[in-house]
Design an enzyme around this catalytic site. Sequence first.
Site, PDB file in Angstrom:
ATOM      1  N   TYR A   1      -0.027  -0.839  -5.482  1.00 21.42           N
ATOM      2  CA  TYR A   1      -1.049  -1.829  -5.847  1.00 21.42           C
ATOM      3  C   TYR A   1      -0.418  -3.194  -6.137  1.00 21.42           C
ATOM      4  CZ  TYR A   1      -5.529  -3.470  -7.787  1.00 21.42           C
ATOM      5  OH  TYR A   1      -6.686  -4.153  -8.027  1.00 21.42           O
TER       6      TYR A   1
ATOM      7  N   GLU B   1      -0.748 -10.106  -0.658  1.00 18.47           N
ATOM      8  CA  GLU B   1      -2.009 -10.818  -0.429  1.00 18.47           C
ATOM      9  C   GLU B   1      -1.941 -12.242  -0.969  1.00 18.47           C
ATOM     10  OE1 GLU B   1      -5.087  -8.406  -2.137  1.00 18.47           O
ATOM     11  OE2 GLU B   1      -4.387  -6.616  -1.094  1.00 18.47           O
TER      12      GLU B   1
END
Length: 244
Positions: free
Chosen positions: A166, A173
């Site tokens: 994660y 991102e």
Amino acid sequence: MSAAAPGTNKPAHSDVAQKKKKGPGALATAYLVIYNVVMTAGWLVIAVGLVRAYLARGSYHGLYYSIEKPLKFFQTGAILEILHCAVGIVPSSVVLTGFQVMSRVFLTWAVTHSVREVQSEDSVLLFVTAWTVTEIIRYSFYTFSLLNHLPYLIKWARYTFFIMLYPMGVTGELLTIYAALPYVQKTGLYSVTLPNKYNFSFDYYTFLILIMISYIPLFPQLYFHMIRQRKKVLGHVEDYSKVE
């Protein structure tokens, strides 16, 4: 942002094995099994594509181009998960699922596809790798859960790998969006300036900055939610192991 990844990712389906509510009917279950098998296979294709491209090139730079088409196809295919929630065959929040899925679709199309200059950035490979591993585990988890035959290894991986994946996905991102900013500002991509007949303006550059800022409150909430879920699902097993 990908919950349960990936990142965030977010799980788009609820953890069927853990739910005590009545599950979907036989027809819906069959459809969901097929859907999750196809999505598992799709992300496996992406994983194999990455490995083959790396072995052929001897470098991890520019690997995005080797899996661009299947990545777009299968990540976009996740939009069906929102529909699954909306019609009630998956007992998850439509809003939460929509946010998690569309955040990835947005990054895939509105950032990585639209700003070609960032496609060779290492940050793209970072989030693609995190997404790929996450989705293989996630869709496998849902498939076996629907079949009422969930191996503990997959269950453990589902609630453990996100601890590393994660943050890895979110980092990729954010770095990718950041890398796109200069090109968006220079070209005015997706921006609408005044005057125009609609009397409306939109600055895509500012919008991307706001997207990045939104990670600050959202990432910790989703991440620690998964930590709590891990303790809930795996805690009693680990406690039992310690007693043994």
